[in-house]
Design a protein around this motif. Structure first.
Motif, PDB file in Angstrom:
ATOM      1  N   SER A 119       0.824  -1.212   0.000  1.00 46.01           N
ATOM      2  CA  SER A 119       0.000   0.000   0.000  1.00 46.01           C
ATOM      3  C   SER A 119       0.855   1.257   0.000  1.00 46.01           C
ATOM      4  O   SER A 119       0.536   2.246  -0.676  1.00 46.01           O
ATOM      5  CB  SER A 119      -0.932   0.000   1.219  1.00 46.01           C
ATOM      6  OG  SER A 119      -1.802  -1.114   1.207  1.00 46.01           O
ATOM      7  N   MET A 120       1.956   1.211   0.743  1.00 49.72           N
ATOM      8  CA  MET A 120       2.857   2.362   0.793  1.00 49.72           C
ATOM      9  C   MET A 120       3.545   2.588  -0.551  1.00 49.72           C
ATOM     10  O   MET A 120       3.792   3.734  -0.950  1.00 49.72           O
ATOM     11  CB  MET A 120       3.886   2.167   1.909  1.00 49.72           C
ATOM     12  CG  MET A 120       3.277   2.124   3.298  1.00 49.72           C
ATOM     13  SD  MET A 120       4.463   1.709   4.596  1.00 49.72           S
ATOM     14  CE  MET A 120       5.213   3.302   4.887  1.00 49.72           C
ATOM     15  N   SER A 121       3.844   1.500  -1.260  1.00 53.82           N
ATOM     16  CA  SER A 121       4.451   1.660  -2.591  1.00 53.82           C
ATOM     17  C   SER A 121       3.438   2.261  -3.566  1.00 53.82           C
ATOM     18  O   SER A 121       3.798   3.067  -4.432  1.00 53.82           O
ATOM     19  CB  SER A 121       4.962   0.318  -3.114  1.00 53.82           C
ATOM     20  OG  SER A 121       3.896  -0.543  -3.450  1.00 53.82           O
ATOM     21  N   PHE A 122       2.164   1.886  -3.432  1.00 53.86           N
ATOM     22  CA  PHE A 122       1.118   2.487  -4.256  1.00 53.86           C
ATOM     23  C   PHE A 122       0.978   3.973  -3.939  1.00 53.86           C
ATOM     24  O   PHE A 122       0.794   4.804  -4.843  1.00 53.86           O
ATOM     25  CB  PHE A 122      -0.214   1.761  -4.022  1.00 53.86           C
ATOM     26  CG  PHE A 122      -1.362   2.342  -4.795  1.00 53.86           C
ATOM     27  CD1 PHE A 122      -1.422   2.219  -6.175  1.00 53.86           C
ATOM     28  CD2 PHE A 122      -2.387   3.018  -4.139  1.00 53.86           C
ATOM     29  CE1 PHE A 122      -2.482   2.751  -6.893  1.00 53.86           C
ATOM     30  CE2 PHE A 122      -3.446   3.558  -4.847  1.00 53.86           C
ATOM     31  CZ  PHE A 122      -3.499   3.425  -6.229  1.00 53.86           C
ATOM     32  N   ASP A 123       1.088   4.315  -2.669  1.00 52.28           N
ATOM     33  CA  ASP A 123       1.052   5.720  -2.254  1.00 52.28           C
ATOM     34  C   ASP A 123       2.173   6.514  -2.921  1.00 52.28           C
ATOM     35  O   ASP A 123       1.950   7.618  -3.440  1.00 52.28           O
ATOM     36  CB  ASP A 123       1.172   5.800  -0.730  1.00 52.28           C
ATOM     37  CG  ASP A 123       1.469   7.203  -0.227  1.00 52.28           C
ATOM     38  OD1 ASP A 123       0.537   8.033  -0.182  1.00 52.28           O
ATOM     39  OD2 ASP A 123       2.647   7.470   0.103  1.00 52.28           O
ATOM     40  N   ARG A 124       3.387   5.966  -2.929  1.00 49.57           N
ATOM     41  CA  ARG A 124       4.514   6.667  -3.563  1.00 49.57           C
ATOM     42  C   ARG A 124       4.321   6.750  -5.085  1.00 49.57           C
ATOM     43  O   ARG A 124       4.699   7.738  -5.706  1.00 49.57           O
ATOM     44  CB  ARG A 124       5.822   5.935  -3.247  1.00 49.57           C
ATOM     45  CG  ARG A 124       6.283   5.999  -1.794  1.00 49.57           C
ATOM     46  CD  ARG A 124       6.552   7.434  -1.351  1.00 49.57           C
ATOM     47  NE  ARG A 124       5.333   8.098  -0.904  1.00 49.57           N
ATOM     48  CZ  ARG A 124       5.125   9.399  -0.976  1.00 49.57           C
ATOM     49  NH1 ARG A 124       6.047  10.189  -1.487  1.00 49.57           N
ATOM     50  NH2 ARG A 124       4.003   9.932  -0.544  1.00 49.57           N
ATOM     51  N   TYR A 125       3.745   5.698  -5.663  1.00 45.76           N
ATOM     52  CA  TYR A 125       3.490   5.715  -7.111  1.00 45.76           C
ATOM     53  C   TYR A 125       2.520   6.835  -7.482  1.00 45.76           C
ATOM     54  O   TYR A 125       2.767   7.600  -8.429  1.00 45.76           O
ATOM     55  CB  TYR A 125       2.933   4.363  -7.553  1.00 45.76           C
ATOM     56  CG  TYR A 125       2.331   4.387  -8.937  1.00 45.76           C
ATOM     57  CD1 TYR A 125       3.139   4.422 -10.070  1.00 45.76           C
ATOM     58  CD2 TYR A 125       0.941   4.394  -9.106  1.00 45.76           C
ATOM     59  CE1 TYR A 125       2.585   4.457 -11.341  1.00 45.76           C
ATOM     60  CE2 TYR A 125       0.381   4.433 -10.364  1.00 45.76           C
ATOM     61  CZ  TYR A 125       1.201   4.462 -11.482  1.00 45.76           C
ATOM     62  OH  TYR A 125       0.657   4.512 -12.742  1.00 45.76           O
ATOM     63  N   VAL A 126       1.427   6.949  -6.741  1.00 43.05           N
ATOM     64  CA  VAL A 126       0.441   7.991  -7.031  1.00 43.05           C
ATOM     65  C   VAL A 126       1.038   9.376  -6.787  1.00 43.05           C
ATOM     66  O   VAL A 126       0.836  10.304  -7.580  1.00 43.05           O
ATOM     67  CB  VAL A 126      -0.829   7.797  -6.175  1.00 43.05           C
ATOM     68  CG1 VAL A 126      -1.812   8.950  -6.395  1.00 43.05           C
ATOM     69  CG2 VAL A 126      -1.497   6.475  -6.499  1.00 43.05           C
ATOM     70  N   ALA A 127       1.805   9.534  -5.694  1.00 38.73           N
ATOM     71  CA  ALA A 127       2.376  10.842  -5.353  1.00 38.73           C
ATOM     72  C   ALA A 127       3.352  11.342  -6.411  1.00 38.73           C
ATOM     73  O   ALA A 127       3.432  12.550  -6.670  1.00 38.73           O
ATOM     74  CB  ALA A 127       3.066  10.762  -3.996  1.00 38.73           C
ATOM     75  N   ILE A 128       4.088  10.426  -7.047  1.00 37.78           N
ATOM     76  CA  ILE A 128       5.109  10.823  -8.017  1.00 37.78           C
ATOM     77  C   ILE A 128       4.574  10.816  -9.449  1.00 37.78           C
ATOM     78  O   ILE A 128       4.863  11.730 -10.232  1.00 37.78           O
ATOM     79  CB  ILE A 128       6.338   9.899  -7.889  1.00 37.78           C
ATOM     80  CG1 ILE A 128       7.024  10.130  -6.538  1.00 37.78           C
ATOM     81  CG2 ILE A 128       7.329  10.137  -9.028  1.00 37.78           C
ATOM     82  CD1 ILE A 128       8.141   9.167  -6.227  1.00 37.78           C
ATOM     83  N   CYS A 129       3.780   9.807  -9.779  1.00 36.17           N
ATOM     84  CA  CYS A 129       3.322   9.663 -11.168  1.00 36.17           C
ATOM     85  C   CYS A 129       2.014  10.397 -11.455  1.00 36.17           C
ATOM     86  O   CYS A 129       1.716  10.701 -12.606  1.00 36.17           O
ATOM     87  CB  CYS A 129       3.159   8.182 -11.517  1.00 36.17           C
ATOM     88  SG  CYS A 129       4.692   7.239 -11.378  1.00 36.17           S
ATOM     89  N   ASN A 130       1.231  10.655 -10.429  1.00 33.80           N
ATOM     90  CA  ASN A 130      -0.051  11.337 -10.635  1.00 33.80           C
ATOM     91  C   ASN A 130      -0.324  12.297  -9.478  1.00 33.80           C
ATOM     92  O   ASN A 130      -1.336  12.178  -8.770  1.00 33.80           O
ATOM     93  CB  ASN A 130      -1.185  10.314 -10.748  1.00 33.80           C
ATOM     94  CG  ASN A 130      -2.374  10.845 -11.519  1.00 33.80           C
ATOM     95  OD1 ASN A 130      -2.472  12.048 -11.756  1.00 33.80           O
ATOM     96  ND2 ASN A 130      -3.284   9.958 -11.894  1.00 33.80           N
TER      97      ASN A 130
END
Length: 319
Positions: A119-130
């Protein structure tokens, strides 16, 4: 020692060992273990307190960090009674209900930690990519659903294990090699075939830790692709810097897990203490190091903790 059976209830008492052969040094060995447990409890409680009391930290990234701290705290408390009980009171006996309950919580919380890291990796993905849709995608309601789904998935997958173990008769040695109960070790004490337990155990690991690790790797592949597409070197470094704490948490969780798996599978010739130390590293190092890593590498957490200590040291609080 002999195994105790109740003919009517078919119950048995297992014996925990820990550092066998070093009983005379248990008093000294208990000091570092007690220090680790105390640090884990204080460190994770501090992170939880800071996130709860500071409104500026009520953001998705810190909510996931609070989940990680709660999971680490639960994992620590799952092993603490039996580990310190052996060192301080030589309390080695543990009944089947208590043993299976401890087993359930240890394995469930380990899987929850893997889910939280995903879940934390998804959080970082959204924060950086979108980043423009960050707050609309990771709403508080969705974060709660992600947390509950992590717990439910882990608990439902681990729940059959105690029942699979309960159907066995344990006619072999009842002495467990560790200071806590683990599925892999208990099932080896059974008299009958354990092929169902083996297959189900592999299935659980594959569809949780295996899938989670692949998705974490995929998310960081996409993050790296997005970061390299940024024009400025400073922007790239700033984006990657927000991921360092999470990458450390992932490595702290998966490296000991892989090491423990390799030792169990290929290290039968290794001294028994190596197995014990790898098991302790797997269960204690992530809960110990995660709050330290996030306190050092996350500026907001570090500043809030320093403010809390400054307030405690302030003369006003003693007036």
């Amino acid at each position: 020692m002999i195994i105790f059976y109740n003919s009517s209830l078919q119950k048995a008492t297992f014996f925990l060992t820990g550092f066998q052969g070093l009983e005379e040094l248990h008093g000294w060995i208990s000091i570092p273990f007690f220090s680790i447990y105390l640090t884990v409890i204080l460190g994770n409680l501090t992170v939880l307190h800071v996130i709860r009391t500071d409104a500026t930290l009520h953001e998705p990234m810190y909510y996931f960090l609070a989940m990680l701290a709660l999971t680490d705290l639960g994992l620590c408390l799952s092993t603490l009674p039996t580990v310190l009980g052996i060192f301080w009171f030589d309390a080695r006996e543990i009944g089947i209900p208590a043993c299976f309950t401890q087993l359930f919580f240890i394995h469930t919380l380990s899987l929850v930690e893997s889910s939280v890291l995903l879940s934390m990796s998804f959080d970082r993905y959204v924060a950086i990519c979108n980043p423009l849709r960050y707050s609309t995608i990771l709403t508080p309601r969705r974060i709660v659903k992600m947390g509950l789904s992590s717990v439910l998935r882990s608990a439902l997958l681990i729940l059959p294990l105690p029942f699979l173990l309960k159907r066995f008769h344990y006619c072999r040695s009842h002495v467990l090699a560790h200071a806590y109960c683990l599925h892999l070790e208990i099932m080896k004490l059974a008299c009958s075939s354990i092929i169902v337990n083996h297959i189900y155990g592999l299935f659980v690991v594959a569809c949780t830790v295996g899938v989670d690790s692949l998705l974490i790797f995929l998310s960081y592949t996409l993050i790296l692709h997005a970061v390299l597409g940024k024009a400025s070197r400073q922007e790239r470094l700033r984006a990657l810097n927000t991921c360092i704490s999470h990458i450390c948490a992932v490595l702290l969780f998966y490296i000991p897990m892989i090491g423990l798996s390799l030792v169990h599978r290929f290290g039968e010739h290794l001294p028994r203490i190596v197995h014990l130390l790898m098991s302790c590293v797997y269960l204690l190092v992530p809960p110990l190091m995660n709050p330290i890593v996030y306190s050092i590498k996350t500026k907001q957490i570090r500043q809030r903790i320093m403010k809390k200590f400054e307030f405690v040291k302030s003369p006003r609080c003693f007036q």
